[in-house]
Design a protein around this motif. Structure first.
Motif, PDB file in Angstrom:
ATOM      1  N   LEU A 154     -39.668  -0.070 -24.000  1.00  0.00           N
ATOM      2  CA  LEU A 154     -39.858   0.784 -22.832  1.00  0.00           C
ATOM      3  C   LEU A 154     -41.230   1.460 -22.841  1.00  0.00           C
ATOM      4  CD1 LEU A 154     -36.338   2.457 -22.602  1.00  0.00           C
ATOM      5  CD2 LEU A 154     -37.290   0.719 -21.088  1.00  0.00           C
ATOM      6  N   PHE A 155     -41.674   1.867 -24.000  1.00  0.00           N
ATOM      7  CA  PHE A 155     -42.974   2.526 -24.102  1.00  0.00           C
ATOM      8  C   PHE A 155     -44.089   1.613 -23.595  1.00  0.00           C
ATOM      9  CE2 PHE A 155     -46.846   3.507 -26.524  1.00  0.00           C
ATOM     10  CZ  PHE A 155     -47.017   4.845 -26.189  1.00  0.00           C
ATOM     11  N   ASN A 156     -44.070   0.362 -24.009  1.00  0.00           N
ATOM     12  CA  ASN A 156     -45.104  -0.586 -23.567  1.00  0.00           C
ATOM     13  C   ASN A 156     -45.025  -0.848 -22.067  1.00  0.00           C
ATOM     14  OD1 ASN A 156     -45.976  -0.774 -26.181  1.00  0.00           O
ATOM     15  ND2 ASN A 156     -44.960  -2.715 -26.610  1.00  0.00           N
ATOM     16  N   SER A 157     -43.812  -0.986 -21.553  1.00  0.00           N
ATOM     17  CA  SER A 157     -43.643  -1.284 -20.128  1.00  0.00           C
ATOM     18  C   SER A 157     -44.077  -0.124 -19.247  1.00  0.00           C
ATOM     19  CB  SER A 157     -42.180  -1.635 -19.835  1.00  0.00           C
ATOM     20  OG  SER A 157     -41.770  -2.748 -20.583  1.00  0.00           O
ATOM     21  N   LEU A 158     -43.750   1.092 -19.636  1.00  0.00           N
ATOM     22  CA  LEU A 158     -44.125   2.268 -18.837  1.00  0.00           C
ATOM     23  C   LEU A 158     -45.643   2.450 -18.797  1.00  0.00           C
ATOM     24  CD1 LEU A 158     -41.337   4.785 -19.899  1.00  0.00           C
ATOM     25  CD2 LEU A 158     -41.610   3.679 -17.672  1.00  0.00           C
ATOM     26  N   ASN A 159     -46.310   2.122 -19.877  1.00  0.00           N
ATOM     27  CA  ASN A 159     -47.772   2.194 -19.874  1.00  0.00           C
ATOM     28  C   ASN A 159     -48.374   1.247 -18.836  1.00  0.00           C
ATOM     29  OD1 ASN A 159     -48.145   4.174 -21.755  1.00  0.00           O
ATOM     30  ND2 ASN A 159     -48.404   2.783 -23.486  1.00  0.00           N
ATOM     31  N   THR A 160     -47.794   0.084 -18.711  1.00  0.00           N
ATOM     32  CA  THR A 160     -48.272  -0.886 -17.726  1.00  0.00           C
ATOM     33  C   THR A 160     -48.050  -0.377 -16.308  1.00  0.00           C
ATOM     34  OG1 THR A 160     -47.769  -2.696 -19.238  1.00  0.00           O
ATOM     35  CG2 THR A 160     -48.043  -3.264 -16.929  1.00  0.00           C
ATOM     36  N   LYS A 206     -38.309 -11.107 -15.837  1.00  0.00           N
ATOM     37  CA  LYS A 206     -38.639  -9.778 -15.307  1.00  0.00           C
ATOM     38  C   LYS A 206     -39.666  -9.086 -16.202  1.00  0.00           C
ATOM     39  CE  LYS A 206     -35.498  -9.971 -12.002  1.00  0.00           C
ATOM     40  NZ  LYS A 206     -35.869 -10.003 -10.553  1.00  0.00           N
ATOM     41  N   TRP A 207     -39.451  -9.203 -17.501  1.00  0.00           N
ATOM     42  CA  TRP A 207     -40.393  -8.598 -18.435  1.00  0.00           C
ATOM     43  C   TRP A 207     -41.744  -9.300 -18.372  1.00  0.00           C
ATOM     44  CZ3 TRP A 207     -42.574 -11.035 -22.770  1.00  0.00           C
ATOM     45  CH2 TRP A 207     -43.370 -10.196 -23.556  1.00  0.00           C
ATOM     46  N   LEU A 208     -41.726 -10.616 -18.232  1.00  0.00           N
ATOM     47  CA  LEU A 208     -42.978 -11.369 -18.156  1.00  0.00           C
ATOM     48  C   LEU A 208     -43.786 -10.991 -16.914  1.00  0.00           C
ATOM     49  CD1 LEU A 208     -41.895 -14.915 -19.370  1.00  0.00           C
ATOM     50  CD2 LEU A 208     -43.448 -13.322 -20.521  1.00  0.00           C
ATOM     51  N   ASN A 209     -43.088 -10.662 -15.828  1.00  0.00           N
ATOM     52  CA  ASN A 209     -43.796 -10.203 -14.625  1.00  0.00           C
ATOM     53  C   ASN A 209     -44.626  -8.959 -14.934  1.00  0.00           C
ATOM     54  OD1 ASN A 209     -42.641 -12.266 -13.175  1.00  0.00           O
ATOM     55  ND2 ASN A 209     -41.006 -10.999 -12.302  1.00  0.00           N
TER      56      ASN A 209
END
Length: 335
Positions: A154-160, A206-209
């Motif tokens: 989640l930390f990595n995704s929120l940064n994006t 979804k994550w790859l997007n």
């Protein structure tokens, strides 16, 4: 300690019946009376009163009284066996008037079997308790591993997402939907041990997007999946940490990833390759014991697979590109 189930008790009684029948058959064969009516009746009486009645009575009495003391359990066990052997002696005397067993004979005949069966009973209960403890510990450790993995993801995704809120709001909205799908999937699979490979690939996309939005042309991924394995059950979030680990440790761009899922005999083979620097020699030498410095995703995934039966994971480097290769084998018939 866990109690003996009815199924386990039945199996134990049948096993003892076989032993008793074998001993009786050999005894009467030596006496030349095999096949006689008396021998068959004596064998049936022995099975019932030497094993079935004493064990069932002892277990029922111990459970009814609720005693926790080994001393009282042994005492009750001996009493039940003595009574059973006493009844057997009386029945045997009625079949063969020349046979007359005194109380001392009965005591010394019942004592070894009573002590032996009680030791087996306690040993099996201890074994069951140990197995249950191991399962509970593995379940707790798996839950801990999930909690370790999800915040990292989640930390990595929120940064994006944060980077796109001002520069491209429409893109940020789409990525928010993708992240919401991933979060929903996390909640839905929180108490689930396995999902289909098809479900795993759908949420992986979804994550790859999100990753494609962050890296753009610096990320290319090729996915090849055999349709025959789409319904195979795998642990949830098995693939994403491995791909994320490859991206994290990339030293050159574009990052090139390959994901293959195919049938391999009676197993599902998952191959993940990248064009990065490959695994250090220390990782290849120790495999599962020295992975924390190499990424939480990889170390978590390896530990998860170690908890699974009929599953293996092998780390290596591609001999041509020197990129990292993760090879997972999951036997299809065992989930």
């Amino acid at each position: 300690m866990p109690e003996i189930t009815k199924k386990e008790l039945l199996i134990a009684l049948l096993g003892l019946s076989f032993i008793s029948a074998t001993i009786t058959f050999l005894d009467w064969w030596q006496r030349g009376r095999v096949g006689t009516t008396e021998a068959l009746v004596a064998g049936a009486v022995a099975i019932i009163f030497l094993f079935w009645m004493p064990i069932v009575s002892a277990l029922f009495t111990i459970k009814r009284l609720g005693t926790k003391s080994v001393f009282y359990e042994v005492f009750l066990w001996l009493i039940c066996f003595y009574i059973g052997y006493r009844i057997w002696g009386i029945a045997l005397s009625s079949l063969y008037p020349t046979v007359n067993l005194g109380w001392l004979d009965i005591l010394f005949m019942s004592l070894p079997w009573a002590i032996g069966t009680y030791i087996l009973y306690r040993a099996y209960r201890a074994y069951k308790a140990l197995q249950i403890e191991r399962l509970l510990r593995q379940h707790a450790e798996l839950n801990q591993l999930k909690h370790t993995l999800h915040p990292h993801f989640l930390f990595n995704s929120l940064n994006t997402l944060t980077a796109f809120i001002t520069s491209n709001p429409n893109k940020a909205e789409q990525l928010t939907h993708d992240l919401a799908s991933v979060l929903r999937h996390i909640l839905d699979t929180n108490n689930v041990d396995t999902i289909s490979l098809k479900q795993e690939l759908m949420i992986l996309q979804k994550w790859l997007n999100i990753e494609h939005a962050r890296l753009g042309d610096d990320l290319t991924i090729e996915i090849a999946v055999d349709e025959a394995v789409l319904d195979v059950q795998i642990p949830p979030f098995l693939l994403q940490p491995l791909l994320e680990n490859s991206i994290k440790h990339a030293t050159c761009f574009p990052v090139e990833l390959t994901l293959e899922c195919k049938a391999h005999g009676n197993a599902l083979q998952i191959l993940i390759r990248d064009n990065g620097p490959g695994f250090p020699d220390t990782v290849l030498a120790t495999q599962a014991s020295n992975l924390k410095p190499w990424g939480v995703g990889l170390s978590t995934t390896v530990q998860r697979i170690e908890f699974m039966r009929h599953a293996t994971i092998q780390l290596s480097n591609d001999p041509k590109s020197n990129g990292a290769v993760v090879n997972i084998m999951l036997e299809v018939n065992h989930g």
